[in-house]
Each structure stands twice: as structure tokens, then as C-alpha cells.
Motif scaffolding. Structure first.
Motif: not given
Length: 307
Positions: A173-180
Motif C-alpha cells: 500500500f501507499e502511505t495512508g492508503s488502503a488500496i493495493l
């Protein structure tokens, strides 16, 4: 001689005789009186002796009465002690019967305990053998994972026989994200193919756990809970839909920053704590708990047997 003279002589004689008689009577009375006085004195002496004897007898009677009372008290005390002794003997006899009964029961149970111990030993051997098989299989998988994914995925086998895969959060994940991320999806595909869909792990449950570092997201610690849970769910959904892992095997959990692997307040520690853990739980996971339970039972049996 004249008649008057004769009468005078007669009168004198009568008086003389009367005087003699009176004297004789006085003499006799005086003797009797003296005798009576002597008898009275003797009687008085006898009375005094009798009184003295009576006093001594009364004293002896008092002493005898006191002795009798003491004897009666001692007799009553002896009777009480005898009753207590009889009660003690009865209690001792009852206790002896109980001890004998318990000893017989223990002797009867001894063979049963021996059979139970042998049965438990056999079960322990079987369980330990199965756990050893799981450990050997998992060690092979760990070696393969470390060879293929190198520094991307860490792998370890815990004491309960569970294979734990530690995937760095920044890869998925990117920082602060919950999208793979694209890289994260490819990594999950590879993990599924190499491990999750491997026939050796076909009946293992798959738990996906999300973790963040202790930096509050947007100033709120509650968002760390949300992010860790959302990331775990995103990974589970991808494994189910795209990697075709059976949904009944999958579970997702978020722990925010409450289960760090490094408690240091450094950037490196925070990077370690931001992660996704994929845990493969063998169906024999219960065997570890059973092993502990059986060991406790064995200890209990050994303790009883030594008593």
C-alpha cells in the motif's frame, strides 16, 4: 416408882430410841449421799469422756464425709475421662476404617491410573509426531519463501505450528492508503501461488492482520484502527477474488499500532511495525493446545500417583 416416873423413863427411852434411829438413818442417808456423789462424779467423768469421744467421732465423721466427697468427685472425673477416652477410641476406630477404605480405593485406582498414563503417553507421542511433521513441512516452505521473496516477505514458524508471513506494508500500500498497489497485487498473487494454494496448505486457515505504526493518522488514533482493518480486508478480498483462495479459509483483523514488533521510537522501528501479516493456521492447531492440556493432565496424574 410412881407412874409419872415410869412414863418419864419410857418417854426418855422412846426419845433415845428415836434419836438412835434417826442417827442410824442419817448415817445410812449420809453413806448413800456420799455414794451417790461418787457415782455422780464417776458419771460426770464418763460423760466428759463420752463428749470427748463424741467430738472425736464427729471430727472423724467430718473427715470421712470430706474424703467421701473427694472420692465421689474423683470418681465422677474418672467417669468423665473414661467417657472421653471411649469417644476418642471410637473416633480413632472410625478414622482407621476410613483410612483403610481410602487406601483400598487408592490401590484399586492405581492400575486404572497406570492405564490412563499409558494412554496419555501414546496420545502425546502421536501429537508430538504430527507437530513435528508440520514443523518440517513449514521449515521447507520458509526456505522456499525466503529464497523467492528475499527481503520482501519474512517467514517464521511459531511454537503452535503456525506459519507467519510478514509483508512490509509499503510494498502492498501507499502511505495512508488502503488500496493495493500494482506491486502489492503481484506479491499477493505470488504468495497465493507459492503458499496459500499449495496442496500442503490446502486445509490451513488464512488470517490476514493489518498493523500501523504509532503515528496518529490525521491527528486521530482511531484512524489507525480503520486503516489497519481496511488494509487487511483489502488483502483478503484480493486473495478471494483474484487469487481464488477459498473464502471460508480467510479472515481479516486490524490491530492499529497495538502489536508492534519493535517498540523503539525510531523511523526504522516504525517501518517494521507498518506491515501486513498473513498467518497460516493448521487444522492441527488444536493439537498444540491439546498437547499442553495433556501435559498438565500427565503432571496431575504423576502427582496423584506419588501421593
Amino acid at each position: 416408882m410412881s407412874k409419872k416416873g415410869i412414863l418419864a423413863i419410857v418417854s426418855i427411852c422412846v426419845v433415845a430410841i428415836a434419836a438412835i434411829a434417826l442417827a442410824v438413818m442419817l448415817s445410812i442417808t449420809s453413806g448413800k449421799l456420799e455414794y451417790a456423789q461418787q457415782e455422780l462424779a464417776a458419771t460426770y467423768i464418763t460423760l466428759q469422756r463420752t463428749e470427748t469421744a463424741k467430738a472425736e467421732l464427729e471430727k472423724k465423721l467430718t473427715q470421712t464425709q470430706s474424703t467421701l466427697e473427694e472420692t465421689q468427685s474423683a470418681l465422677e472425673e474418672t467417669h468423665s475421662e473414661l467417657s472421653q477416652t471411649q469417644e476418642i477410641l471410637q473416633n480413632a476406630s472410625e478414622a482407621a476404617r476410613k483410612i483403610a477404605a481410602e487406601r483400598n480405593a487408592l490401590q484399586q485406582d492405581k492400575s486404572a491410573l497406570e492405564r490412563e498414563k499409558e494412554s496419555l503417553r501414546a496420545k502425546l507421542t502421536e501429537i508430538e509426531s504430527e507437530l513435528q511433521r508440520i514443523r518440517v513441512q513449514s521449515q521447507r516452505s520458509i526456505a522456499a519463501i525466503q529464497e523467492k521473496f528475499k527481503d520482501t516477505v519474512g517467514a517464521v514458524l511459531d511454537d503452535a505450528g503456525r506459519l507467519r508471513l510478514d509483508v512490509k506494508g509499503k510494498i502492498l500500500f501507499e502511505t495512508g492508503s488502503a488500496i493495493l498497489s500494482t506491486e502489492g497485487k503481484a506479491l499477493l498473487d505470488a504468495i497465493a501461488e507459492e503458499v496459500l494454494l499449495n496442496t500442503n496448505y490446502a486445509d490451513y486457515a488464512v488470517r490476514v492482520e493489518g498493523h500501523t505504526d504509532n503515528t496518529p493518522i490525521g491527528g486521530s488514533e482511531l484512524r489507525n484502527w480503520n486503516l489497519s482493518t481496511e488494509r487487511a480486508i483489502a488483502a483478503v478480498k484480493y486473495l478471494q477474488v483474484h487469487a481464488e483462495v477459498d473464502a471460508q479459509r480467510l479472515a481479516a483483523t486490524g490491530y492499529a499500532f497495538y502489536q508492534p514488533i519493535d517498540t523503539a521510537d525510531t523511523a526504522e522501528a516504525k517501518a517494521k511495525n507498518r506491515r501486513i501479516e498473513i498467518i497460516l493456521v493448521p487444522p492441527q492447531d488444536f493439537l498444540s493446545e491439546l498437547l499442553i492440556s495433556l501435559q498438565k493432565v500427565m503432571e496431575s496424574v504423576e502427582t496423584k500417583d506419588s501421593q
